[in-house]
Design a protein around this motif. Sequence first.
Motif, PDB file in Angstrom:
ATOM      1  N   HIS A  81       0.849  -1.203   0.000  1.00  9.70           N
ATOM      2  CA  HIS A  81       0.000   0.000   0.000  1.00  9.70           C
ATOM      3  C   HIS A  81       0.877   1.243   0.000  1.00  9.70           C
ATOM      4  N   ARG A  82       0.255   2.387  -0.106  1.00  7.22           N
ATOM      5  CA  ARG A  82       0.926   3.637  -0.429  1.00  7.22           C
ATOM      6  C   ARG A  82       1.632   4.320   0.738  1.00  7.22           C
ATOM      7  N   HIS A  83       1.428   3.941   1.960  1.00  4.26           N
ATOM      8  CA  HIS A  83       1.938   4.706   3.097  1.00  4.26           C
ATOM      9  C   HIS A  83       3.462   4.768   3.109  1.00  4.26           C
ATOM     10  N   ARG A  84       3.980   5.914   3.554  1.00  2.31           N
ATOM     11  CA  ARG A  84       5.402   6.207   3.429  1.00  2.31           C
ATOM     12  C   ARG A  84       6.288   5.205   4.148  1.00  2.31           C
ATOM     13  N   ASP A  85       5.815   4.655   5.252  1.00  3.12           N
ATOM     14  CA  ASP A  85       6.672   3.729   5.986  1.00  3.12           C
ATOM     15  C   ASP A  85       6.836   2.389   5.266  1.00  3.12           C
ATOM     16  N   HIS A  86       6.108   2.180   4.172  1.00  2.00           N
ATOM     17  CA  HIS A  86       6.227   0.940   3.397  1.00  2.00           C
ATOM     18  C   HIS A  86       6.979   1.116   2.076  1.00  2.00           C
ATOM     19  N   VAL A  87       7.458   2.331   1.794  1.00  4.67           N
ATOM     20  CA  VAL A  87       8.099   2.583   0.494  1.00  4.67           C
ATOM     21  C   VAL A  87       9.448   3.271   0.615  1.00  4.67           C
ATOM     22  N   GLY A  88       9.972   3.424   1.825  1.00  2.00           N
ATOM     23  CA  GLY A  88      11.162   4.244   2.023  1.00  2.00           C
ATOM     24  C   GLY A  88      12.397   3.757   1.300  1.00  2.00           C
ATOM     25  N   ALA A  89      12.509   2.453   1.057  1.00  3.67           N
ATOM     26  CA  ALA A  89      13.690   1.909   0.376  1.00  3.67           C
ATOM     27  C   ALA A  89      13.400   1.494  -1.050  1.00  3.67           C
ATOM     28  N   LEU A  90      12.224   1.784  -1.548  1.00  2.00           N
ATOM     29  CA  LEU A  90      11.833   1.281  -2.866  1.00  2.00           C
ATOM     30  C   LEU A  90      12.759   1.775  -3.960  1.00  2.00           C
ATOM     31  N   ALA A  91      13.029   3.068  -3.991  1.00  5.07           N
ATOM     32  CA  ALA A  91      13.852   3.629  -5.064  1.00  5.07           C
ATOM     33  C   ALA A  91      15.244   3.009  -5.055  1.00  5.07           C
ATOM     34  N   SER A  92      15.843   2.880  -3.887  1.00  4.70           N
ATOM     35  CA  SER A  92      17.202   2.338  -3.809  1.00  4.70           C
ATOM     36  C   SER A  92      17.248   0.873  -4.206  1.00  4.70           C
ATOM     37  N   VAL A  93      16.311   0.093  -3.720  1.00  7.21           N
ATOM     38  CA  VAL A  93      16.310  -1.337  -4.026  1.00  7.21           C
ATOM     39  C   VAL A  93      16.099  -1.576  -5.516  1.00  7.21           C
ATOM     40  N   VAL A  94      15.193  -0.831  -6.117  1.00  8.12           N
ATOM     41  CA  VAL A  94      14.934  -1.003  -7.552  1.00  8.12           C
ATOM     42  C   VAL A  94      16.130  -0.528  -8.373  1.00  8.12           C
ATOM     43  N   ALA A  95      16.756   0.559  -7.949  1.00 11.62           N
ATOM     44  CA  ALA A  95      17.902   1.071  -8.705  1.00 11.62           C
ATOM     45  C   ALA A  95      19.052   0.068  -8.723  1.00 11.62           C
ATOM     46  N   VAL A  96      19.271  -0.612  -7.615  1.00 15.49           N
ATOM     47  CA  VAL A  96      20.395  -1.554  -7.525  1.00 15.49           C
ATOM     48  C   VAL A  96      20.084  -2.865  -8.223  1.00 15.49           C
ATOM     49  N   THR A  97      18.860  -3.355  -8.069  1.00 16.40           N
ATOM     50  CA  THR A  97      18.531  -4.706  -8.550  1.00 16.40           C
ATOM     51  C   THR A  97      17.877  -4.740  -9.916  1.00 16.40           C
ATOM     52  N   GLY A  98      17.273  -3.631 -10.341  1.00 16.89           N
ATOM     53  CA  GLY A  98      16.515  -3.631 -11.586  1.00 16.89           C
ATOM     54  C   GLY A  98      15.203  -4.380 -11.490  1.00 16.89           C
ATOM     55  N   ALA A  99      14.725  -4.618 -10.278  1.00 11.51           N
ATOM     56  CA  ALA A  99      13.490  -5.371 -10.092  1.00 11.51           C
ATOM     57  C   ALA A  99      12.296  -4.633 -10.681  1.00 11.51           C
ATOM     58  N   GLN A 100      11.329  -5.400 -11.148  1.00 15.73           N
ATOM     59  CA  GLN A 100      10.058  -4.838 -11.544  1.00 15.73           C
ATOM     60  C   GLN A 100       9.305  -4.373 -10.302  1.00 15.73           C
ATOM     61  N   THR A 101       8.323  -3.502 -10.502  1.00 16.78           N
ATOM     62  CA  THR A 101       7.532  -2.992  -9.389  1.00 16.78           C
ATOM     63  C   THR A 101       6.063  -3.304  -9.623  1.00 16.78           C
ATOM     64  N   ALA A 102       5.359  -3.548  -8.529  1.00 17.07           N
ATOM     65  CA  ALA A 102       3.931  -3.832  -8.610  1.00 17.07           C
ATOM     66  C   ALA A 102       3.261  -3.315  -7.347  1.00 17.07           C
ATOM     67  N   ALA A 103       2.023  -2.866  -7.503  1.00 17.52           N
ATOM     68  CA  ALA A 103       1.239  -2.363  -6.376  1.00 17.52           C
ATOM     69  C   ALA A 103      -0.221  -2.342  -6.797  1.00 17.52           C
ATOM     70  N   GLY A 104      -1.093  -2.220  -5.818  1.00 18.24           N
ATOM     71  CA  GLY A 104      -2.511  -2.097  -6.109  1.00 18.24           C
ATOM     72  C   GLY A 104      -2.787  -0.925  -7.031  1.00 18.24           C
ATOM     73  N   ALA A 105      -3.695  -1.118  -7.983  1.00 16.15           N
ATOM     74  CA  ALA A 105      -3.934  -0.107  -9.012  1.00 16.15           C
ATOM     75  C   ALA A 105      -4.305   1.243  -8.424  1.00 16.15           C
ATOM     76  N   ASP A 106      -5.092   1.257  -7.363  1.00 14.42           N
ATOM     77  CA  ASP A 106      -5.561   2.524  -6.811  1.00 14.42           C
ATOM     78  C   ASP A 106      -4.556   3.201  -5.884  1.00 14.42           C
ATOM     79  N   ASP A 107      -3.420   2.559  -5.627  1.00 15.65           N
ATOM     80  CA  ASP A 107      -2.352   3.186  -4.849  1.00 15.65           C
ATOM     81  C   ASP A 107      -1.123   3.491  -5.693  1.00 15.65           C
ATOM     82  N   ALA A 108      -1.105   3.024  -6.928  1.00 15.16           N
ATOM     83  CA  ALA A 108       0.118   3.094  -7.734  1.00 15.16           C
ATOM     84  C   ALA A 108       0.581   4.531  -7.959  1.00 15.16           C
TER      85      ALA A 108
END
Length: 237
Positions: A81-108
Amino acid sequence: MTHEPWTGDVTPGGPTALRVLDEVEIRKVSVGPMDNDAYLVTCRREGAQLLVDAAADPDRLLALVREGNPGARLDVVVTTHRHRDHVGALASVVAVTGAQTAAGADDADAITETTDVPIGRRLHDGDLVVVGHATLEVVALRGHTPGSVALAYREPEHARAPGAVPGRVHLFTGDSLFPGGVGRTSGPQDFTSLLDDVVARVFDRFDDETWVYPGHGRDTTLGAERPHLDEWRARGW
């Protein structure tokens, strides 16, 4: 089933806890100032990996990824879900790993606004997320946020690993379901929406042995929580 399934520590700031099943390994760490639980699901045959909530402490989460696969393979990050405490490392983890991202459509869109990370896959109730030979089903649970999602993994019917239960479901619920109740909501309408979804899409579908992995704190089972559903509705939170 009431025993704690993990090997290792499950306290905030502790080392990785590990659960080994037939098809997958599940790793759990607590990160960040709000003691968010992050979960790594690793396909044992292919080494494919899925991270549930890149919440905080990117260095710790990247170390977790390497624990699951020494080659640091990470296929997808699902944000519950969209709350800040659940996304704080998202940018860094994706930048390093190249992982795809997924989330609920209404929170994306809100997640992208907070993190500057595009959400590659917008999830809806009933969608499937494939990780190697393992498949997880998306369960939309509206109320904590409009686009909150859970992920349900079912052990194969031929499961034989120690402690395995053929057909048992493992449910990663974010902040929608905890021991003792549903997640926090902003008002009576959202509470009713969340509890209605939790009852219809979780308790009415899955049996008492279903293991619940929440976004904070200790695990539970549906069997432990089911007797309290009427109490939750009566108290309104």
